[in-house]
Design a protein around this motif. Sequence first.
Motif, PDB file in Angstrom:
ATOM      1  N   SER A  76      21.647 -35.189  46.011  1.00  0.00           N
ATOM      2  CA  SER A  76      22.156 -34.563  47.238  1.00  0.00           C
ATOM      3  C   SER A  76      21.351 -33.301  47.514  1.00  0.00           C
ATOM      4  O   SER A  76      21.782 -32.199  47.208  1.00  0.00           O
ATOM      5  N   ASP A  77      20.198 -33.481  48.119  1.00  0.00           N
ATOM      6  CA  ASP A  77      19.252 -32.374  48.283  1.00  0.00           C
ATOM      7  C   ASP A  77      19.286 -31.844  49.711  1.00  0.00           C
ATOM      8  O   ASP A  77      19.622 -32.586  50.641  1.00  0.00           O
ATOM      9  N   GLY A  78      18.912 -30.591  49.870  1.00  0.00           N
ATOM     10  CA  GLY A  78      18.740 -30.023  51.212  1.00  0.00           C
ATOM     11  C   GLY A  78      19.783 -28.990  51.614  1.00  0.00           C
ATOM     12  O   GLY A  78      19.762 -28.513  52.752  1.00  0.00           O
ATOM     13  N   ASN A  79      20.685 -28.624  50.694  1.00  0.00           N
ATOM     14  CA  ASN A  79      21.733 -27.651  51.046  1.00  0.00           C
ATOM     15  C   ASN A  79      21.149 -26.309  51.475  1.00  0.00           C
ATOM     16  O   ASN A  79      21.587 -25.709  52.459  1.00  0.00           O
ATOM     17  N   GLY A  80      20.164 -25.831  50.693  1.00  0.00           N
ATOM     18  CA  GLY A  80      19.590 -24.507  50.960  1.00  0.00           C
ATOM     19  C   GLY A  80      18.907 -24.473  52.315  1.00  0.00           C
ATOM     20  O   GLY A  80      19.119 -23.549  53.119  1.00  0.00           O
ATOM     21  N   ARG A  81      18.108 -25.501  52.612  1.00  0.00           N
ATOM     22  CA  ARG A  81      17.396 -25.548  53.892  1.00  0.00           C
ATOM     23  C   ARG A  81      18.366 -25.679  55.058  1.00  0.00           C
ATOM     24  O   ARG A  81      18.177 -25.087  56.114  1.00  0.00           O
TER      25      ARG A  81
ATOM     26  N   ARG B 259      22.284 -19.351  51.252  1.00  0.00           N
ATOM     27  CA  ARG B 259      22.175 -20.663  50.601  1.00  0.00           C
ATOM     28  C   ARG B 259      23.533 -21.148  50.081  1.00  0.00           C
ATOM     29  O   ARG B 259      23.822 -22.340  50.081  1.00  0.00           O
TER      30      ARG B 259
ATOM     31  N   HIS C 188      25.666 -24.843  49.983  1.00  0.00           N
ATOM     32  CA  HIS C 188      26.309 -25.536  48.861  1.00  0.00           C
ATOM     33  C   HIS C 188      27.780 -25.833  49.183  1.00  0.00           C
ATOM     34  O   HIS C 188      28.300 -26.880  48.820  1.00  0.00           O
TER      35      HIS C 188
ATOM     36  N   ALA D 221      25.021 -32.692  40.945  1.00  0.00           N
ATOM     37  CA  ALA D 221      25.580 -31.412  41.409  1.00  0.00           C
ATOM     38  C   ALA D 221      24.725 -30.220  40.966  1.00  0.00           C
ATOM     39  O   ALA D 221      24.540 -29.267  41.710  1.00  0.00           O
TER      40      ALA D 221
ATOM     41  N   ASN E 165      17.842 -26.261  37.539  1.00  0.00           N
ATOM     42  CA  ASN E 165      18.345 -25.275  38.505  1.00  0.00           C
ATOM     43  C   ASN E 165      18.676 -23.920  37.877  1.00  0.00           C
ATOM     44  O   ASN E 165      18.919 -22.948  38.601  1.00  0.00           O
TER      45      ASN E 165
ATOM     46  N   ARG F 141      16.901 -20.900  39.113  1.00  0.00           N
ATOM     47  CA  ARG F 141      17.258 -20.213  40.362  1.00  0.00           C
ATOM     48  C   ARG F 141      17.981 -18.899  40.062  1.00  0.00           C
ATOM     49  O   ARG F 141      18.478 -18.697  38.945  1.00  0.00           O
TER      50      ARG F 141
HETATM   51  C1  IPE Z   1      20.595 -29.396  46.544  1.00  0.00           C
HETATM   52  O1  IPE Z   1      20.204 -28.576  47.573  1.00  0.00           O
HETATM   53  C2  IPE Z   1      21.788 -28.854  45.811  1.00  0.00           C
HETATM   54  C3  IPE Z   1      21.518 -28.379  44.448  1.00  0.00           C
HETATM   55  C4  IPE Z   1      20.355 -28.332  43.863  1.00  0.00           C
HETATM   56  C5  IPE Z   1      22.667 -27.912  43.715  1.00  0.00           C
HETATM   57  P1  IPE Z   1      19.113 -27.459  47.339  1.00  0.00           P
HETATM   58  O2  IPE Z   1      19.804 -26.209  46.909  1.00  0.00           O
HETATM   59  O3  IPE Z   1      18.012 -27.922  46.439  1.00  0.00           O
HETATM   60  O4  IPE Z   1      18.571 -27.274  48.815  1.00  0.00           O
HETATM   61  P2  IPE Z   1      17.069 -27.105  49.288  1.00  0.00           P
HETATM   62  O5  IPE Z   1      16.271 -28.234  48.693  1.00  0.00           O
HETATM   63  O6  IPE Z   1      16.615 -25.763  48.822  1.00  0.00           O
HETATM   64  O7  IPE Z   1      17.179 -27.197  50.778  1.00  0.00           O
END
Ligand code: IPE
Length: 252
Positions: free
Chosen positions: A30-35, A44, A48, A74, A79, A82
């Motif tokens: 499930s990618d792309g939450n941050g963007r 960000r 999430h 999840a 991660n 980060r």
């Molecule tokens: C996925 O979204 C969620 C987790 C890794 C928990 P990201 O946080 O990687 O979102 P982007 O890829 O930076 O958009």
Amino acid sequence: MLMHHQTVRQILPTPPAIAQAPRLHVAIISDGNGRWASSRGLPRSAGHRAGAETARQVIAAAPRLGIHTLTLFALSSANWKRPAAEVNAILRLLHEYVLTETTHCIEEGVRLSIIGRRDRLPVTLRQAISDSEAATACGTRLHLRLAVDYSAREAIYHAACRFYKVTELSPESFSNVLAEVHRGGSVEVDLLIRTGGEQRISDFLLWECAFAEFVFLQKRWPDFNATDLEAAVQEFAKRERTRGALPDALAG
Ligand code: IPE
Ligand code: MG
């Protein structure tokens, strides 16, 4: 006779795709939450939170799509690189999910398992996880596996370490050890979905995805919904899975 058979097939409505492929294990990166959040000028962590909401909807939709096991990525072990604030925000959302959804899971027949390392999780979260796993253990409608502090490579490595003095080892017994190492079982993935536009596996379910079908989507995870999940399952139903053998049309 053949003619008759063909006529009957023509009259009968086409069964929904799902009827051909029930009992699926679907895994989702499930990618792309941050963007998703950044593109809206949000922090960000808001991405999430939106992603957790998507997860709730997808989990609710899964059983009627023939999905018996749903594994959601999840939090990857990678991660931890980060900022702590972001990782903590994700862990808080997970804690919130476990606390608020356990009763709902029991009502809906959902068995919850967390796969991954637990030793680096806050003690209170660890406790909430084991309480929820115990409380939902009888669920048979859907096995929901949330991968948290999960690294497939590390799981495989630790499973192999347990066997380092054993000379002969069947793939099945190795798979069982792998299941023990990170708990929650080791179930062959049928369909792997990744949102967010990237096309890679990111250390997710390496062993279990050996013959998985992949669906990569541009959509960011918070924009994903049950209709997208259904479309992916339908796309999966169209694929011919040969597992290295010949397609049915060529097999004698
Ligand atoms: C996925 O979204 C969620 C987790 C890794 C928990 P990201 O946080 O990687 O979102 P982007 O890829 O930076 O958009
Ligand atoms: Mg990402």
